[in-house]
Write an enzyme that holds these catalytic residues in place. Sequence first.
Site, PDB file in Angstrom:
ATOM      1  CE  LYS A  80      10.248  11.065  23.008  1.00 50.56           C
ATOM      2  NZ  LYS A  80       9.643  12.085  21.762  1.00 50.56           N
TER       3      LYS A  80
ATOM      4  CE1 TYR B  83       4.868  12.741  23.979  1.00 49.00           C
ATOM      5  CE2 TYR B  83       4.356  10.241  23.629  1.00 49.00           C
ATOM      6  CZ  TYR B  83       5.250  11.373  23.949  1.00 49.00           C
ATOM      7  OH  TYR B  83       6.544  11.169  23.814  1.00 49.00           O
TER       8      TYR B  83
ATOM      9  NE  ARG C 278      10.551  22.509  25.593  1.00 49.90           N
ATOM     10  CZ  ARG C 278       9.835  21.679  24.785  1.00 49.90           C
ATOM     11  NH1 ARG C 278       9.270  20.322  25.661  1.00 49.90           N
ATOM     12  NH2 ARG C 278       9.040  21.963  23.727  1.00 49.90           N
TER      13      ARG C 278
ATOM     14  CB  THR D 107       9.905  18.391  17.556  1.00 51.79           C
ATOM     15  OG1 THR D 107       9.582  19.161  18.908  1.00 51.79           O
ATOM     16  CG2 THR D 107       9.111  17.121  17.474  1.00 51.79           C
TER      17      THR D 107
ATOM     18  NE  ARG E 191      14.131  15.687  20.815  1.00 57.59           N
ATOM     19  CZ  ARG E 191      13.247  16.334  21.211  1.00 57.59           C
ATOM     20  NH1 ARG E 191      13.083  17.624  20.926  1.00 57.59           N
ATOM     21  NH2 ARG E 191      12.263  15.560  21.759  1.00 57.59           N
TER      22      ARG E 191
ATOM     23  CG  ASN F   7      11.684  13.265  19.135  1.00 61.71           C
ATOM     24  OD1 ASN F   7      11.374  12.161  19.895  1.00 61.71           O
ATOM     25  ND2 ASN F   7      10.836  14.366  19.103  1.00 61.71           N
TER      26      ASN F   7
ATOM     27  CG  HIS G  53       9.150  13.857  26.972  1.00 59.32           C
ATOM     28  ND1 HIS G  53       8.349  14.611  26.084  1.00 59.32           N
ATOM     29  CD2 HIS G  53       8.893  14.217  28.200  1.00 59.32           C
ATOM     30  CE1 HIS G  53       7.474  15.307  26.878  1.00 59.32           C
ATOM     31  NE2 HIS G  53       7.701  14.909  28.230  1.00 59.32           N
TER      32      HIS G  53
ATOM     33  CD  GLU H 186       5.416  15.875  30.543  1.00 60.83           C
ATOM     34  OE1 GLU H 186       6.578  16.000  30.739  1.00 60.83           O
ATOM     35  OE2 GLU H 186       4.931  16.539  29.500  1.00 60.83           O
TER      36      GLU H 186
HETATM   37  P1  AMP Z   1       6.106  16.829  22.147  1.00 64.23           P
HETATM   38  O1  AMP Z   1       4.869  16.890  23.019  1.00 64.23           O
HETATM   39  O2  AMP Z   1       6.299  18.155  21.205  1.00 64.23           O
HETATM   40  O3  AMP Z   1       7.246  16.093  22.728  1.00 64.23           O
HETATM   41  O4  AMP Z   1       5.840  15.644  20.853  1.00 64.23           O
HETATM   42  C1  AMP Z   1       5.459  14.394  21.246  1.00 64.23           C
HETATM   43  C2  AMP Z   1       6.096  13.506  20.275  1.00 64.23           C
HETATM   44  O5  AMP Z   1       5.383  13.394  19.101  1.00 64.23           O
HETATM   45  C3  AMP Z   1       7.401  14.186  19.793  1.00 64.23           C
HETATM   46  O6  AMP Z   1       8.509  14.155  20.531  1.00 64.23           O
HETATM   47  C4  AMP Z   1       7.559  13.199  18.526  1.00 64.23           C
HETATM   48  O7  AMP Z   1       8.065  11.941  18.628  1.00 64.23           O
HETATM   49  C5  AMP Z   1       6.086  13.144  17.852  1.00 64.23           C
HETATM   50  N1  AMP Z   1       5.634  14.334  17.334  1.00 64.23           N
HETATM   51  C6  AMP Z   1       5.297  15.549  17.497  1.00 64.23           C
HETATM   52  N2  AMP Z   1       4.851  16.260  16.415  1.00 64.23           N
HETATM   53  C7  AMP Z   1       4.864  15.458  15.376  1.00 64.23           C
HETATM   54  C8  AMP Z   1       4.689  15.534  14.224  1.00 64.23           C
HETATM   55  N3  AMP Z   1       4.320  16.740  13.528  1.00 64.23           N
HETATM   56  N4  AMP Z   1       4.811  14.468  13.279  1.00 64.23           N
HETATM   57  C9  AMP Z   1       5.457  13.439  13.744  1.00 64.23           C
HETATM   58  N5  AMP Z   1       5.819  13.040  14.948  1.00 64.23           N
HETATM   59  C10 AMP Z   1       5.466  14.129  15.737  1.00 64.23           C
END
Ligand code: AMP
Length: 137
Positions: A10, A50, A86, A92, A103, A117, A120, A131
């Site tokens: 990222k 997303y 992962r 996350t 991370r 973070n 991905h 994706e």
């Molecule tokens: P993921 O689909 O789990 O990769 O989530 C997508 C991205 O959204 C994560 O990698 C974070 O950058 C952001 N994200 C996910 N959950 C949260 C949360 N609860 N608060 C803030 N950012 C989040």
Amino acid sequence: MTERTLMLIKPDGVKRGKIGEIIRRIENKGYQIIAMKMVVPTEKLLNLHYAEHVGKSYYPSLVSYMMSGPVVVMIGEGTNIISGWRTLMGETNPTKAAPGTIRGDLGREWEEKAMMNIVHGSDSVLSAEREINLWFT
Ligand code: AMP
């Protein structure tokens, strides 16, 4: 099972000069990078990528974070790479991610709504296929 997954470095990972460090960890683990490019994603692409986060309080911040600079986009290949990548990434939230993970070692929380973070990875075979088709049309 030999799998493919979508891996992103990222904008925070790119800006902080961590591309080499992250690729080193992928290659040391023994996974193959079979495609790679650098792009600044469009909002349209991010809305698809997303889709499950659209409407969440952090979503606008997530989009501006992901569009804040170039992203390294890779397809990785290897046995059980989806869960293996992962594990390499860590959880996350970078504050909670274990030391030894990308991370955990390279990330921290900042005063942003979206968690920055660094990387991905797809979470299932179905997401990986979806994706990969989005980012490599
Ligand atoms: P993921 O689909 O789990 O990769 O989530 C997508 C991205 O959204 C994560 O990698 C974070 O950058 C952001 N994200 C996910 N959950 C949260 C949360 N609860 N608060 C803030 N950012 C989040």
